[in-house]
Scaffold this motif. Structure first.
Motif, short mmCIF file in Angstrom:
data_model
loop_
_atom_site.label_atom_id
_atom_site.label_comp_id
_atom_site.label_asym_id
_atom_site.label_seq_id
_atom_site.Cartn_x
_atom_site.Cartn_y
_atom_site.Cartn_z
N LEU A 56 0.84 -1.19 0.00
CA LEU A 56 0.00 0.00 0.00
C LEU A 56 0.88 1.25 0.00
O LEU A 56 1.83 1.35 0.77
N LEU A 57 0.54 2.18 -0.87
CA LEU A 57 1.32 3.39 -1.08
C LEU A 57 0.41 4.59 -1.00
O LEU A 57 -0.72 4.56 -1.49
N ILE A 58 0.88 5.66 -0.38
CA ILE A 58 0.14 6.91 -0.36
C ILE A 58 1.07 8.05 -0.76
O ILE A 58 2.29 7.94 -0.64
N SER A 59 0.46 9.12 -1.23
CA SER A 59 1.23 10.32 -1.58
C SER A 59 0.36 11.53 -1.33
O SER A 59 -0.84 11.42 -1.11
N GLY A 60 0.98 12.68 -1.35
CA GLY A 60 0.27 13.93 -1.16
C GLY A 60 1.06 14.86 -0.27
O GLY A 60 2.05 14.45 0.36
N PRO A 61 0.66 16.12 -0.21
CA PRO A 61 1.44 17.10 0.55
C PRO A 61 1.51 16.82 2.04
O PRO A 61 2.54 17.06 2.66
N VAL A 81 1.43 13.86 3.69
CA VAL A 81 2.34 12.76 4.02
C VAL A 81 3.76 13.04 3.57
O VAL A 81 4.70 12.51 4.15
N THR A 82 3.93 13.89 2.56
CA THR A 82 5.27 14.30 2.17
C THR A 82 5.92 15.10 3.29
O THR A 82 7.11 14.95 3.56
N ALA A 83 5.13 15.93 3.95
CA ALA A 83 5.65 16.77 5.04
C ALA A 83 5.99 15.95 6.28
O ALA A 83 6.92 16.28 7.01
N GLU A 84 5.23 14.88 6.53
CA GLU A 84 5.44 14.04 7.72
C GLU A 84 5.33 12.57 7.36
O GLU A 84 4.37 11.89 7.74
N ASP A 100 2.61 0.85 3.40
CA ASP A 100 3.98 0.33 3.24
C ASP A 100 4.95 1.39 2.73
O ASP A 100 6.12 1.37 3.10
N TYR A 101 4.46 2.28 1.87
CA TYR A 101 5.32 3.29 1.25
C TYR A 101 4.65 4.65 1.29
O TYR A 101 3.44 4.76 1.13
N VAL A 102 5.47 5.69 1.42
CA VAL A 102 5.02 7.08 1.28
C VAL A 102 5.86 7.71 0.19
O VAL A 102 7.10 7.69 0.25
N VAL A 103 5.20 8.27 -0.81
CA VAL A 103 5.89 8.98 -1.88
C VAL A 103 6.13 10.42 -1.43
O VAL A 103 5.20 11.09 -1.00
#
Length: 67
Positions: A13-18, A20-23, A34-37
């Motif tokens: 499972l992967l997520i992205s966005g401003p 999760v990018t910040a934290e 599992d992953y953060v872009v």
């Protein structure tokens, strides 16, 4: 994420966005992701889907053995 994990227990499972990018640590430690872009996802998704190892992908955060 819990619903996805229950339905697809072997999926990554992967997520992205401003947010999760910040934290990136928070969703990795507190959810089933599992992953953060970090930043734009297009190149990261291409690399993951073509078999590039996660440790070789820039802008991808993940836990290695829980850390």
């Amino acid at each position: 994420m819990k619903i996805l994990r229950a339905a697809l227990p072997d999926a990554k499972l992967l997520i992205s966005g401003p947010n999760v990018t910040a934290e990136p640590e928070k969703p990795l430690l507190e959810s089933d992701v599992d992953y953060v872009v970090l930043g734009e996802p297009e190149q990261v998704l291409l690399q993951l889907t073509t078999g590039t190892a996660p440790e070789d992908i820039d802008n991808l955060a993940y836990l290695d053995q829980g850390e």
